[in-house]
Design a protein around this motif. Structure first.
Motif, PDB file in Angstrom:
ATOM      1  N   UNK A  25       0.640  10.476  -6.935  1.00  0.00           N
ATOM      2  CA  UNK A  25       1.938   9.874  -7.239  1.00  0.00           C
ATOM      3  C   UNK A  25       2.491   9.113  -6.039  1.00  0.00           C
ATOM      4  N   UNK A  26       2.265   9.635  -4.842  1.00  0.00           N
ATOM      5  CA  UNK A  26       2.716   8.929  -3.638  1.00  0.00           C
ATOM      6  C   UNK A  26       1.912   7.639  -3.444  1.00  0.00           C
ATOM      7  N   UNK A  27       0.595   7.707  -3.684  1.00  0.00           N
ATOM      8  CA  UNK A  27      -0.214   6.492  -3.588  1.00  0.00           C
ATOM      9  C   UNK A  27       0.256   5.449  -4.595  1.00  0.00           C
ATOM     10  N   UNK A  28       0.571   5.908  -5.802  1.00  0.00           N
ATOM     11  CA  UNK A  28       1.033   4.981  -6.831  1.00  0.00           C
ATOM     12  C   UNK A  28       2.358   4.336  -6.438  1.00  0.00           C
ATOM     13  N   UNK A  29       3.259   5.123  -5.870  1.00  0.00           N
ATOM     14  CA  UNK A  29       4.541   4.579  -5.418  1.00  0.00           C
ATOM     15  C   UNK A  29       4.315   3.509  -4.360  1.00  0.00           C
ATOM     16  N   UNK A  30       3.432   3.803  -3.393  1.00  0.00           N
ATOM     17  CA  UNK A  30       3.138   2.827  -2.351  1.00  0.00           C
ATOM     18  C   UNK A  30       2.536   1.555  -2.945  1.00  0.00           C
ATOM     19  N   UNK A  31       1.665   1.721  -3.938  1.00  0.00           N
ATOM     20  CA  UNK A  31       1.022   0.563  -4.560  1.00  0.00           C
ATOM     21  C   UNK A  31       2.034  -0.336  -5.262  1.00  0.00           C
ATOM     22  N   UNK A  32       2.981   0.275  -5.978  1.00  0.00           N
ATOM     23  CA  UNK A  32       3.995  -0.528  -6.669  1.00  0.00           C
ATOM     24  C   UNK A  32       4.882  -1.242  -5.652  1.00  0.00           C
ATOM     25  N   UNK A  41       4.273   1.153   3.408  1.00  0.00           N
ATOM     26  CA  UNK A  41       3.734   1.765   4.623  1.00  0.00           C
ATOM     27  C   UNK A  41       4.451   3.069   4.951  1.00  0.00           C
ATOM     28  N   UNK A  42       5.756   3.124   4.728  1.00  0.00           N
ATOM     29  CA  UNK A  42       6.492   4.379   4.962  1.00  0.00           C
ATOM     30  C   UNK A  42       5.976   5.480   4.043  1.00  0.00           C
ATOM     31  N   UNK A  43       5.743   5.144   2.784  1.00  0.00           N
ATOM     32  CA  UNK A  43       5.243   6.135   1.832  1.00  0.00           C
ATOM     33  C   UNK A  43       3.876   6.658   2.268  1.00  0.00           C
ATOM     34  N   UNK A  53       9.801   6.631 -13.319  1.00  0.00           N
ATOM     35  CA  UNK A  53       8.698   7.526 -13.680  1.00  0.00           C
ATOM     36  C   UNK A  53       8.114   8.169 -12.427  1.00  0.00           C
ATOM     37  N   UNK A  54       7.888   7.373 -11.390  1.00  0.00           N
ATOM     38  CA  UNK A  54       7.285   7.908 -10.173  1.00  0.00           C
ATOM     39  C   UNK A  54       8.228   8.874  -9.457  1.00  0.00           C
ATOM     40  N   UNK A  55       9.516   8.542  -9.439  1.00  0.00           N
ATOM     41  CA  UNK A  55      10.489   9.440  -8.807  1.00  0.00           C
ATOM     42  C   UNK A  55      10.534  10.785  -9.529  1.00  0.00           C
ATOM     43  N   UNK A  56      10.552  10.737 -10.847  1.00  0.00           N
ATOM     44  CA  UNK A  56      10.541  11.965 -11.628  1.00  0.00           C
ATOM     45  C   UNK A  56       9.240  12.737 -11.388  1.00  0.00           C
ATOM     46  N   UNK A  57       8.131  12.019 -11.315  1.00  0.00           N
ATOM     47  CA  UNK A  57       6.852  12.663 -11.076  1.00  0.00           C
ATOM     48  C   UNK A  57       6.806  13.361  -9.729  1.00  0.00           C
ATOM     49  N   UNK A  58       7.331  12.717  -8.701  1.00  0.00           N
ATOM     50  CA  UNK A  58       7.317  13.325  -7.370  1.00  0.00           C
ATOM     51  C   UNK A  58       8.235  14.540  -7.306  1.00  0.00           C
ATOM     52  N   UNK A  59       9.303  14.548  -8.106  1.00  0.00           N
ATOM     53  CA  UNK A  59      10.166  15.731  -8.161  1.00  0.00           C
ATOM     54  C   UNK A  59       9.474  16.880  -8.895  1.00  0.00           C
TER      55      UNK A  59
END
Length: 587
Positions: free
Chosen positions: A440-447, A458-460, A426-432
């Motif tokens: 969406x980037x914050x959410x990816x980092x949180x997961x 940390x990279x995100x 879901x997050x990958x699709x959202x970022x695309x």
């Protein structure tokens, strides 16, 4: 669950549309035709990116409109951006900026606006579009330059044009960028009361009340000489100034001024103004007393009950809050607020069926989206995953401009149920689809972080800081994550201190500042920051941090009181529960 459907029969069309999804566990919409159409449009979009399109411009605008109808925002924006790159018609360029804005694609919008300005540098509409895109991308210098041209050349004049700028800055979720932009514009127009007003309001939204006080005082002083300012606007701004003064630490004089005005004119409006300031100052018993007076006045009963319910809820008095909101329903006003908080109370009491029924009756207003997102999570948690997915699909269709928020909630829902591949998909699709969206980037980092993949998190976050190096939210997110995992604490503190300099009263940033000091072994210095953060926001995470520092300082009774208080409001907070268990068990 059948009985719950019957209770929904009187709801509006909007609400019933969702209640059908909430309470239907078998009818899942098939979207095969839509999916195949989306693939075809994606192919068109790829072709449209070539520098020398083989199709006429009308092809791209038509397919862009089809993509909008088919809920393909990125495709629509790409199609219109391609058309604009080869178009000279101002109407097409205007429509291209509208589509790229509506579909939340500020990078593409910036490109369209640049093309428009190349063709017509005098177009104020193009300048406005360029300014709005730059603000969304946190390019404050560019946004300021474009807005300055608009303000200097507006036929309506500088002060009148600032009304539109105020709307832009007030509606933008980038509150820190809006604050910095407002400062820049005020420096360009130092004698404009409207510029100072915008600057003050932007500072207040960005948790910088001291700066807000300075700007609003100057705006009011100039406004007395401004014949176009209405009396109601002047009073509203004066009330906002009193609120800013309280938030900045000057409490007694604004409260006394409001009380004096109330004694001189015992009107509901003046009493509500006094209540608002008491609530800002966290004088909740006094605010409750005043609201009880207002509740006895038939003309102000509904508003008073709404605020009384909110006050009781914020203090964790759920039975009292529920009683107030049920009384509010009987007035026939603010029903959406009443249903939302009744749902939250039922939710926290573990009554999922009642919570779902109430959530589905929230029909309009700012609580619609959080209500339906929480309903989806409940459905998913209680074994109705297909109904939850259907509800989220419908939400994205009906609220396309909130799609990043919905996708973020969907990913969180999957992550909490340990469906990690689905969460990341879901997050990958959202970022695309929304490459410029930071949530969406914050959410990816949180997961990533919750799964123990700290380096990936940390990279995100580092990529976000690289894209927005002056954004306090980004600086704080990276700094806190470093501090929380005891990594490079000097760097973490520098990042957080930079964020704090921009937003000195922001609860999340104060929490981070306190936490990094604690991680550095400076618990005594950490305590004031964490106490201030908790006074602004009784968040479970902040309570966990504050309690741990108090515990280490030997003030265990205070720590237990804070934890108990926060648990009443945020009982499911994982950090709060784990911190409390870890320290009390060790003791």
């Amino acid at each position: 669950m059948e009985a719950l459907i019957k209770d929904e029969s009187g709801a509006s069309v909007y609400s019933f549309r969702y209640s059908a999804a909430v309470f239907s566990f078998s009818n899942i919409i098939t979207r095969a035709s839509l999916a195949s159409g989306a693939l075809a449009l994606s192919a068109c979009a790829g072709a449209g990116l070539k520098s020398d399109p083989v199709a006429p411009e009308s092809f791209y605008t038509v397919t862009g409109e089809i993509a909008l109808a088919r809920q393909e925002p990125r495709v629509a924006a790409l199609q219109y951006a391609t058309a604009a790159a080869h178009e000279t018609d101002p109407a097409i360029l205007q429509r291209a900026t509208e589509v790229t804005a509506e579909t939340l694609q500020p990078s593409l919008m910036a490109g369209v606006a640049a093309r428009w300005l190349h063709l017509n540098p005098r177009s104020l509409d193009a300048q406005r579009a360029a300014a709005r895109a730059a603000l969304a991308l946190y390019k404050v210098d560019e946004a300021a330059a474009h807005y300055r041209i608009v303000l200097l050349n507006s036929p309506a004049g500088v002060d009148a044009e600032f009304a539109d700028v105020e709307t832009d800055l007030g509606s933008d979720e980038n509150v820190f960028g809006a604050h910095q932009l407002a400062d820049r514009l005020a420096s360009y127009f130092p004698t404009s009361p409207s510029a100072l007003r915008v600057q003050g309001l932007a500072a207040l939204r960005a948790d910088d009340p001291a700066a807000a006080v300075h700007s609003l005082q100057s705006a009011l002083a100039m406004g007395t000489r401004n014949a176009t300012e209405t009396q109601s606007a002047h009073k509203e701004l004066a009330q906002t100034l009193l609120r800013a003064r309280i938030l900045a630490g000057d409490v007694e004089e604004p409260l006394n001024a409001a009380l004096t005005q109330l004694k001189a004119d015992d009107s509901p409006a003046n009493r509500f103004n006094y209540v608002a300031l008491l609530m800002t100052a966290q004088r909740l018993p006094e605010a409750t007393e005043q609201l009880e007076i207002l509740a006895r006045n038939p003309d102000s009963t509904a508003v008073a009950l709404r605020l009384l319910g909110l006050l009781e809820f914020q203090q964790g008095h759920f039975d009292a809050s529920s009683a107030k909101f049920r009384q509010l329903l009987q007035t026939g006003k603010f029903g959406d607020d009443a249903f939302y908080y009744l749902a939250l109370i039922a939710d926290r009491n573990g009554d999922a069926e009642r919570a779902l029924r109430f959530y589905s009756q929230v029909q309009k207003g700012e609580n619609v989206l959080p209500a339906l997102l929480r309903a989806a999570t409940l459905l998913h948690t209680h074994g109705a995953a297909s109904a939850a997915d259907e509800l989220l699909d419908r939400l994205i269709e009906d609220e396309p401009q909130r799609a990043p928020d919905i996708l973020t909630a969907r990913a969180r829902m999957y992550a909490q149920s340990s469906e990690l591949p689905k969460a990341f998909a879901v997050l990958e699709k959202g970022e695309m689809e929304y490459p410029d969206n930071m949530a969406l980037h914050y959410a990816t980092a949180s997961v990533y972080e919750e799964q123990g993949r700290v380096s990936a998190a940390l990279r995100e976050l580092a990529m976000v800081v690289k894209a927005r190096p002056n954004d306090p939210a980004a600086l704080n997110a990276l700094g806190f994550t470093l501090a929380d995992h005891a990594k490079d604490l000097p760097r973490a503190r520098k990042l957080i201190e930079r964020a704090h300099a921009v937003a000195p009263k922001n609860a999340a940033i104060l929490d981070s500042l306190g936490w990094v000091l604690f991680r550095q072994g400076r618990a005594g210095e950490a305590l004031p920051n964490l106490s201030a953060a908790y006074s602004y926001d009784h968040d479970g995470d902040i309570a966990a941090h504050l309690g741990e520092v108090l515990w280490q300082l030997g003030r265990q009774d205070e720590a237990q009181r804070i934890w108990a208080e926060a648990s009443a409001l945020d009982a499911d907070n994982r950090l709060l529960k784990s911190t409390r268990h870890r320290l009390t068990a060790a003791n």
